[in-house]
Design a protein around this motif. Sequence first.
Motif, PDB file in Angstrom:
ATOM      1  N   PHE A 167       0.820  -1.207   0.000  1.00 41.20           N
ATOM      2  CA  PHE A 167       0.000   0.000   0.000  1.00 41.20           C
ATOM      3  C   PHE A 167       0.854   1.257   0.000  1.00 41.20           C
ATOM      4  O   PHE A 167       0.471   2.283  -0.561  1.00 41.20           O
ATOM      5  CB  PHE A 167      -0.916  -0.013   1.216  1.00 41.20           C
ATOM      6  N   ARG A 168       2.009   1.172   0.639  1.00 42.82           N
ATOM      7  CA  ARG A 168       2.966   2.274   0.630  1.00 42.82           C
ATOM      8  C   ARG A 168       4.344   1.680   0.807  1.00 42.82           C
ATOM      9  O   ARG A 168       4.497   0.508   1.091  1.00 42.82           O
ATOM     10  CB  ARG A 168       2.659   3.288   1.719  1.00 42.82           C
ATOM     11  N   ILE A 169       5.361   2.490   0.611  1.00 42.64           N
ATOM     12  CA  ILE A 169       6.730   1.982   0.689  1.00 42.64           C
ATOM     13  C   ILE A 169       7.354   2.321   2.037  1.00 42.64           C
ATOM     14  O   ILE A 169       7.030   3.325   2.666  1.00 42.64           O
ATOM     15  CB  ILE A 169       7.616   2.548  -0.448  1.00 42.64           C
ATOM     16  N   TYR A 170       8.261   1.460   2.417  1.00 40.75           N
ATOM     17  CA  TYR A 170       9.031   1.640   3.643  1.00 40.75           C
ATOM     18  C   TYR A 170      10.495   1.341   3.324  1.00 40.75           C
ATOM     19  O   TYR A 170      10.820   0.926   2.213  1.00 40.75           O
ATOM     20  CB  TYR A 170       8.511   0.699   4.738  1.00 40.75           C
ATOM     21  N   SER A 171      11.343   1.540   4.300  1.00 43.49           N
ATOM     22  CA  SER A 171      12.778   1.377   4.074  1.00 43.49           C
ATOM     23  C   SER A 171      13.177  -0.063   3.753  1.00 43.49           C
ATOM     24  O   SER A 171      14.277  -0.293   3.247  1.00 43.49           O
ATOM     25  CB  SER A 171      13.575   1.866   5.286  1.00 43.49           C
TER      26      SER A 171
END
Length: 123
Positions: free
Chosen positions: A104-108
Amino acid sequence: QVQLVESGGGLVQAGGSLRLSCAASGRTFRRNAMGWFRQAPGKEREFVSSINWSGLNTYYADSVKGRVTISRDNAKNTVYLQMNSLKPEDTAVYYCVVGGPLSFRIYSDAPYWGQGTQVTVSS
């Protein structure tokens, strides 16, 4: 083999604009979140912006909110970052990032990263 190729970086004066592009190849990412991180000299990599697969949900770091717009073109497998009112503190290497399937969204910890494009904002 997946490749993310960023373009559009460069040198700009404070107050100016740049549009970053990231073209993905090797597979399609229609169901993956896409976005951008950046890393300034001597600092940790930080989240900039993220967009979900449909483009209806976007996220921005507080430091860029109101000055940056993220968008994507699934037909071209490409994500964009329009940056306006640039400040010297925006100077960094900007990385294109793609999340895992159905993200749904990006993370590290996102699985796909580009090589980065340099953005330098002079005062």
